[in-house]
Design a protein around this motif. Structure first.
Motif, mmCIF file in Angstrom:
data_model
loop_
_atom_site.group_PDB
_atom_site.id
_atom_site.type_symbol
_atom_site.label_atom_id
_atom_site.label_comp_id
_atom_site.label_asym_id
_atom_site.label_seq_id
_atom_site.Cartn_x
_atom_site.Cartn_y
_atom_site.Cartn_z
ATOM 1 N N ASP A 85 0.839 -1.205 0.000
ATOM 2 C CA ASP A 85 0.000 0.000 0.000
ATOM 3 C C ASP A 85 0.872 1.253 0.000
ATOM 4 O O ASP A 85 0.426 2.317 0.373
ATOM 5 C CB ASP A 85 -0.954 -0.014 1.197
ATOM 6 N N ALA A 87 2.889 2.799 1.779
ATOM 7 C CA ALA A 87 3.393 3.296 3.060
ATOM 8 C C ALA A 87 4.091 4.649 2.935
ATOM 9 O O ALA A 87 5.155 4.866 3.495
ATOM 10 C CB ALA A 87 4.338 2.262 3.699
ATOM 11 N N LEU A 88 3.473 5.564 2.182
ATOM 12 C CA LEU A 88 4.009 6.929 2.136
ATOM 13 C C LEU A 88 3.707 7.608 3.472
ATOM 14 O O LEU A 88 2.661 7.368 4.068
ATOM 15 C CB LEU A 88 3.362 7.714 0.992
ATOM 16 N N PHE A 89 4.622 8.466 3.913
ATOM 17 C CA PHE A 89 4.405 9.155 5.179
ATOM 18 C C PHE A 89 3.345 10.241 4.970
ATOM 19 O O PHE A 89 3.581 11.196 4.230
ATOM 20 C CB PHE A 89 5.713 9.749 5.691
ATOM 21 N N PRO A 90 2.179 10.127 5.611
ATOM 22 C CA PRO A 90 1.054 11.012 5.269
ATOM 23 C C PRO A 90 1.266 12.470 5.676
ATOM 24 O O PRO A 90 0.646 13.352 5.113
ATOM 25 C CB PRO A 90 -0.125 10.399 6.040
ATOM 26 N N HIS A 91 2.162 12.706 6.657
ATOM 27 C CA HIS A 91 2.349 14.077 7.122
ATOM 28 C C HIS A 91 3.443 14.800 6.356
ATOM 29 O O HIS A 91 3.725 15.964 6.617
ATOM 30 C CB HIS A 91 2.666 14.095 8.624
ATOM 31 N N LEU A 92 4.075 14.112 5.401
ATOM 32 C CA LEU A 92 5.148 14.729 4.640
ATOM 33 C C LEU A 92 4.723 14.880 3.174
ATOM 34 O O LEU A 92 3.911 14.109 2.678
ATOM 35 C CB LEU A 92 6.413 13.861 4.704
ATOM 36 N N TYR A 100 13.495 11.455 2.330
ATOM 37 C CA TYR A 100 13.544 10.947 3.707
ATOM 38 C C TYR A 100 14.851 10.236 4.027
ATOM 39 O O TYR A 100 15.480 10.499 5.044
ATOM 40 C CB TYR A 100 12.369 10.001 3.955
ATOM 41 N N ARG A 139 10.973 7.125 -3.861
ATOM 42 C CA ARG A 139 11.531 7.149 -2.514
ATOM 43 C C ARG A 139 12.454 5.957 -2.287
ATOM 44 O O ARG A 139 13.534 6.090 -1.711
ATOM 45 C CB ARG A 139 10.387 7.122 -1.496
#
Lengths: 349, 217
Positions: A85, A87-92, A100, A139
């Motif tokens: 899925d 797993a992107l960091f949602p707050h970035l 990252y 990424r």
């Protein structure tokens, strides 16, 4: 030299276990193929350093990542992992995600390779499924990994995005010039992405080799079922002669290549693509695997049509739409199915 | 209103919340992630102040801080002053008593952070500590702030433990709720009313803030 060598056992708390033995060359895409729940993701997680096998080894080049006394954590394996899925960091933002674990220059190159420069200021929630996949791949590549691990890279996408990215993904993976292991349960994905295929089913890797070879010559019944050889029928060898075997499938006699070393009872595996259909037979008998039969059903499958026949046993053929029109195929129509002897693969029962 | 008591209560509540952020977050992260044999025991110990009568907790803390206990003696050796009936003693008691009010929301907030994001961070080369500060903390921030605010409000109004450990020394250990008790004892209902109203307003405001933080989380 092989880049990655592994042979390990991972046990689950409830008693099931997976034995994964495989080696990867230092370039190209290997597909880890198998039905859902076979443990493909577990193998990937063990390679990433997120799960720990109970025994065996994982070696990468001259490094040992895992054995009885060694466990290198994910941080120090320098691999790139694409999660199912993403797993992107949602707050970035997309840019912060790509940067990252990477230096800005490498992040920039990865963003260019995946054509996501225009998306950089956006957060993951503002991206479409396909865009998220590109950002997540950028990424993973930006850290200049030595091994790429992709878990069902296209499964979270809708059909149009999947078709578009499937073509591009292979190019991206090859451009990275590092070995890639792609987990999938989708045949089309396996064939489009992979150079090599390893089949994981019922607890172990049952066969590995070039994609077409594994798909066309399954070693055993389990592999045949998993790679989707549609026609698997119980058969009995009645005559063996000069490398050929005459087998009986129900009442029907077929001529096949004799791989040797088989007992009398076998399975005959025939890929649906290898079955040729023609109009109703002129004569009844044939030694060249011409089987009279009737059409049971027709189902469109992309540009092809899946035709189920009754030839004394159930036989599935995959042919083009044009052919079904030329042959005027309707349920109940009489046809003849042609199968070349080398297209019938006999596996032990 | 008793202004020295207000000042003291605000200071105590602020220091308690800050201390519990520093002490409670690592504890919560450990309890949210780890699986080990004695985990239920540790969890029960952390939650004990929720069910223990404040006077019981206060009594044990008082004994532990007394001049005859090792802790009390060590404190006197270090500072020259006794720990019991001092502001420092009060702060320690308040931290122990507030532990579950901070740690439980912290655990809830931290365990809602998607495990895959943490793993993605690991595969990108980030250590567990770096991952905590760059992924876990920002994503759990609303829940963590809510926990700290609850702790603050709770410490602001604490009575039983404070009375046992701190007594009633103006400017040193007399907090707002003890001031209310004092006023009532002296039949000064007007003063008690003013302080109570203030604490009621603060409590209500805190709950509004916490629920808006929860919606954000």
């Amino acid at each position: 030299m092989n880049a990655l060598e592994l042979d390990f056992v991972r046990r689950y708390p409830k008693g099931a276990q997976i034995r994964a033995a495989l080696s990867l060359p230092d370039e190209g895409v290997t597909v880890l193929f198998g039905p859902s729940g076979a443990g493909k993701s577990t193998v990937l997680r063990c390679l990433a350093g997120l799960d720990r096998p109970q025994e065996g080894f994982i070696r990468f080049g001259r490094e040992t990542w895992f054995d009885e006394s060694t466990f290198v954590p994910a941080q120090r394996r320098r691999i790139g992992m694409l999660f199912q899925d993403y797993a992107l960091f949602p707050h970035l933002t997309a840019q912060q995600n790509i940067e990252y674990g990477a230096n800005p220059q490498a992040a920039k190159e990865a963003a260019r390779l995946l054509r996501v420069e225009a998306l950089l200021p956006r957060k993951p929630a503002q991206l479409s499924g396909g865009e998220r996949q590109r950002v997540a791949l950028a990424r993973a590549l930006a850290t200049r990994p030595r091994l790429l691990l992709l878990d069902e890279p296209l499964s979270a996408l809708d059909a149009p995005a999947r078709d578009e990215l499937r073509l591009e993904l292979r190019g991206v993976l090859l451009a990275a010039k590092v070995p890639a292991l792609v987990v999938t349960h989708d045949r089309a994905e396996a064939m489009a992405l992979g150079d090599r295929l390893a089949v994981l089913a019922e607890g172990s890797i049952r066969q590995a080799g070039p994609v077409h070879e594994v798909f066309s010559s399954p070693n055993d019944l389990i592999v045949a079922r998993v790679v989707g050889t549609e026609n698997v029928a119980p058969a009995r060898i009645v005559v063996r002669d000069a490398g050929l075997a005459q087998v009986l499938v129900g009442e029907t006699r077929l001529s096949a290549l004799d791989p040797g070393g088989l007992s009398e009872n076998v399975y005959a595996c025939i890929r649906a693509e290898e079955v040729i259909l023609e109009g109703a037979p002129h004569s009844q008998t044939s030694a060249r695997n011409e089987l009279p039969g009737t059409v049971v059903s027709l189902a469109p499958e992309g540009p092809l049509v899946r035709v189920v026949l009754d030839c004394g046993f159930r036989l599935v053929a995959l042919i083009t739409k044009n052919s079904t029109q030329d042959l005027r195929l309707v349920p109940g129509a009489r046809v003849a199915a042609l199968i070349k002897a080398p297209a019938i693969r006999l596996v032990p029962r | 209103m008793d202004l020295p008591a207000l000042r003291l209560s605000l200071l105590l509540a602020t220091l308690t919340s800050l201390s519990l952020l520093v002490l409670g977050l690592p504890l919560a992260q450990w309890l949210a992630g780890a699986r080990f044999k004695g985990k239920p025991v540790v969890e029960a110990l952390v939650s004990l102040p929720l069910v223990l009568p404040p006077t019981v907790l206060g009594f044990y803390l008082l004994v532990a801080m007394g001049a005859r206990s090792p802790i009390g003696r060590a404190w006197i050796w270090l500072t020259g002053k006794p720990l019991a009936f001092s502001f420092e003693g009060l702060l320690i008691a308040s931290i122990v008593y507030g532990l579950p009010f901070a740690v439980q929301p912290f655990i809830a907030a931290l365990s809602q952070v998607d495990r895959r994001l943490v793993e993605a961070s690991y595969t990108l080369g980030a250590s567990p500590l770096e991952t905590f500060f760059r992924i876990g903390l920002p994503l759990a921030a609303p829940g963590i702030i809510a926990g700290a605010v609850l702790t603050f409000a709770h410490a602001l109004g604490e009575f039983g433990v404070v009375l046992m450990v701190g007594g009633n020394i103006a400017g040193e250990t007399r907090t707002l709720s003890i001031s209310i008790f004092d006023s009532v004892e002296q039949l000064d209902y007007a003063a008690a009313n003013a302080t109570s109203l203030f604490l009621l307003a603060v409590s209500f405001a805190v709950l509004l803030l916490v629920s808006s933080l929860r919606r954000k989380a």
